[in-house]
Write a protein that holds these residues in place. Sequence first.
Motif, PDB file in Angstrom:
ATOM      1  N   LEU A 233       0.820  -1.210   0.000  1.00 43.46           N
ATOM      2  CA  LEU A 233       0.000   0.000   0.000  1.00 43.46           C
ATOM      3  C   LEU A 233       0.855   1.263   0.000  1.00 43.46           C
ATOM      4  O   LEU A 233       0.552   2.221  -0.704  1.00 43.46           O
ATOM      5  CB  LEU A 233      -0.929   0.017   1.216  1.00 43.46           C
ATOM      6  CG  LEU A 233      -2.225  -0.815   1.111  1.00 43.46           C
ATOM      7  CD1 LEU A 233      -1.927  -2.306   1.020  1.00 43.46           C
ATOM      8  CD2 LEU A 233      -3.123  -0.535   2.316  1.00 43.46           C
ATOM      9  N   LEU A 234       1.913   1.271   0.804  1.00 42.59           N
ATOM     10  CA  LEU A 234       2.821   2.426   0.869  1.00 42.59           C
ATOM     11  C   LEU A 234       4.053   2.047   1.660  1.00 42.59           C
ATOM     12  O   LEU A 234       4.101   1.014   2.332  1.00 42.59           O
ATOM     13  CB  LEU A 234       2.137   3.642   1.508  1.00 42.59           C
ATOM     14  CG  LEU A 234       1.509   3.504   2.890  1.00 42.59           C
ATOM     15  CD1 LEU A 234       2.555   3.611   3.998  1.00 42.59           C
ATOM     16  CD2 LEU A 234       0.456   4.582   3.113  1.00 42.59           C
ATOM     17  N   THR A 235       5.074   2.890   1.562  1.00 43.84           N
ATOM     18  CA  THR A 235       6.272   2.721   2.378  1.00 43.84           C
ATOM     19  C   THR A 235       6.374   3.903   3.335  1.00 43.84           C
ATOM     20  O   THR A 235       5.710   4.925   3.154  1.00 43.84           O
ATOM     21  CB  THR A 235       7.540   2.644   1.524  1.00 43.84           C
ATOM     22  OG1 THR A 235       7.728   3.877   0.830  1.00 43.84           O
ATOM     23  CG2 THR A 235       7.457   1.492   0.528  1.00 43.84           C
ATOM     24  N   PHE A 236       7.221   3.748   4.340  1.00 44.23           N
ATOM     25  CA  PHE A 236       7.377   4.795   5.351  1.00 44.23           C
ATOM     26  C   PHE A 236       8.736   5.493   5.243  1.00 44.23           C
ATOM     27  O   PHE A 236       9.203   6.092   6.201  1.00 44.23           O
ATOM     28  CB  PHE A 236       7.186   4.198   6.745  1.00 44.23           C
ATOM     29  CG  PHE A 236       5.799   3.663   6.975  1.00 44.23           C
ATOM     30  CD1 PHE A 236       4.763   4.522   7.286  1.00 44.23           C
ATOM     31  CD2 PHE A 236       5.521   2.312   6.857  1.00 44.23           C
ATOM     32  CE1 PHE A 236       3.470   4.046   7.487  1.00 44.23           C
ATOM     33  CE2 PHE A 236       4.239   1.819   7.058  1.00 44.23           C
ATOM     34  CZ  PHE A 236       3.203   2.691   7.375  1.00 44.23           C
ATOM     35  N   SER A 237       9.355   5.416   4.075  1.00 42.22           N
ATOM     36  CA  SER A 237      10.640   6.057   3.844  1.00 42.22           C
ATOM     37  C   SER A 237      10.428   7.494   3.373  1.00 42.22           C
ATOM     38  O   SER A 237       9.313   7.896   3.030  1.00 42.22           O
ATOM     39  CB  SER A 237      11.444   5.274   2.808  1.00 42.22           C
ATOM     40  OG  SER A 237      10.675   5.062   1.637  1.00 42.22           O
ATOM     41  N   ALA A 238      11.509   8.263   3.349  1.00 45.03           N
ATOM     42  CA  ALA A 238      11.418   9.661   2.930  1.00 45.03           C
ATOM     43  C   ALA A 238      11.112   9.769   1.437  1.00 45.03           C
ATOM     44  O   ALA A 238      10.375  10.654   1.006  1.00 45.03           O
ATOM     45  CB  ALA A 238      12.712  10.391   3.252  1.00 45.03           C
ATOM     46  N   ARG A 240      10.530   7.329  -2.425  1.00 42.80           N
ATOM     47  CA  ARG A 240      10.115   6.015  -2.923  1.00 42.80           C
ATOM     48  C   ARG A 240      11.295   5.052  -2.963  1.00 42.80           C
ATOM     49  O   ARG A 240      12.393   5.416  -3.372  1.00 42.80           O
ATOM     50  CB  ARG A 240       9.492   6.135  -4.313  1.00 42.80           C
ATOM     51  CG  ARG A 240       8.156   6.844  -4.306  1.00 42.80           C
ATOM     52  CD  ARG A 240       7.361   6.555  -5.556  1.00 42.80           C
ATOM     53  NE  ARG A 240       6.084   7.271  -5.537  1.00 42.80           N
ATOM     54  CZ  ARG A 240       5.045   6.979  -6.318  1.00 42.80           C
ATOM     55  NH1 ARG A 240       5.157   5.990  -7.206  1.00 42.80           N
ATOM     56  NH2 ARG A 240       3.920   7.665  -6.229  1.00 42.80           N
ATOM     57  N   ASN A 241      11.051   3.836  -2.528  1.00 51.30           N
ATOM     58  CA  ASN A 241      12.077   2.815  -2.578  1.00 51.30           C
ATOM     59  C   ASN A 241      12.264   2.353  -4.013  1.00 51.30           C
ATOM     60  O   ASN A 241      11.288   2.136  -4.735  1.00 51.30           O
ATOM     61  CB  ASN A 241      11.681   1.640  -1.682  1.00 51.30           C
ATOM     62  CG  ASN A 241      12.795   0.637  -1.511  1.00 51.30           C
ATOM     63  OD1 ASN A 241      13.106  -0.120  -2.420  1.00 51.30           O
ATOM     64  ND2 ASN A 241      13.405   0.631  -0.327  1.00 51.30           N
ATOM     65  N   GLU A 242      13.521   2.199  -4.433  1.00 52.25           N
ATOM     66  CA  GLU A 242      13.802   1.847  -5.822  1.00 52.25           C
ATOM     67  C   GLU A 242      13.245   0.483  -6.220  1.00 52.25           C
ATOM     68  O   GLU A 242      13.041   0.204  -7.405  1.00 52.25           O
ATOM     69  CB  GLU A 242      15.307   1.859  -6.088  1.00 52.25           C
ATOM     70  CG  GLU A 242      16.091   0.840  -5.290  1.00 52.25           C
ATOM     71  CD  GLU A 242      17.562   0.872  -5.638  1.00 52.25           C
ATOM     72  OE1 GLU A 242      17.901   0.618  -6.813  1.00 52.25           O
ATOM     73  OE2 GLU A 242      18.374   1.173  -4.747  1.00 52.25           O
TER      74      GLU A 242
END
Length: 337
Positions: A233-238, A240-242
Amino acid sequence: MTQAPGKKIARPGAVLGLTAALSLSVAACGGNLSGGGAGGEFPSGPITIAVGQDPGGSTDLIARALAEGLTDDLGVATPVVNTPGANGALAANEVAGQEPDGQNLLVINASLTAITPLAVSEDEAVDINGFEVVTGISRDDYVLVSSPASGLETLADLEDAEGNLKFGTTGVGTGSQLAQELLFNQAGVSGTAVPFNSGAPTLTAVLGDQVDVAAIQLGEAIGQIEAGELNALLTFSAERNEFLEDTPTAVEEGYEVEVAQYRAVVAPEGTPDDVLERLREACETAFATEQYQSFNEDNLLTPHEIAGDQVIEEWTASLESYRSMTEEYGIDLGGSQ
């Protein structure tokens, strides 16, 4: 972290194979290969690396990959000892009580000192300042996942969900819990935390529809995401993860939720400077090997090989930032939302 063109992401079987290979390699080293120890030489024998999590998880695999490099550079066996419990506090307290001679190290998770103190009493909290930090290691991003049967395929589905949702966490006082508590609170979604003791059972709970969603470290969930067994659904990083370029971050969706897992190598407080410097040199040598760099890529880990004083500065700042956020949103990590 960049991925070489055409490089395939490791599957669970490959990771387990790596674990077995590393374990055999370390075991084969036997005892003290350097023959040192006389006159206070370092190392004087095997260097034990403690891990406060179960075997097979991200922290354990990182410790074993690093142990391989340390064995090669220092010339002594570097066994990894798992003492799971209390989000890693049991292992941390054991290492803190060891002789400060560099023979006992710990691979520690940032969440133990930057998040768990918000969920436990002051007496139970682990302080990063109570150790000598050898080096930072790497960063592991969290991804919010659901099973296809849940009907939750996007962040919008989560925002529109009715009723009280169950969200699985990798433990009380972990980054997994904090990220979801903050997201649910800011999105106005009713949810109850369901804690497990690590990533593996949390992943199983999502796949078995025991919980509606869960925040899991990307390296532990990527196989099921790619196989279509989990929705990301989403990530919690600053940013987008590659490896999930089509998956938005909570930040870009307008939520003040940036939580990742960082790790470091620490030694008991009072370890001599010359011993710490030798350990740092050995870690740097291990980090530079092709084998270790491939390990990072295969497990979707972003190198964060920073100096010890920077680790302390970053983790201390994170604790204060997370403390302010939980107070602002009225979140109690010691209970459920």
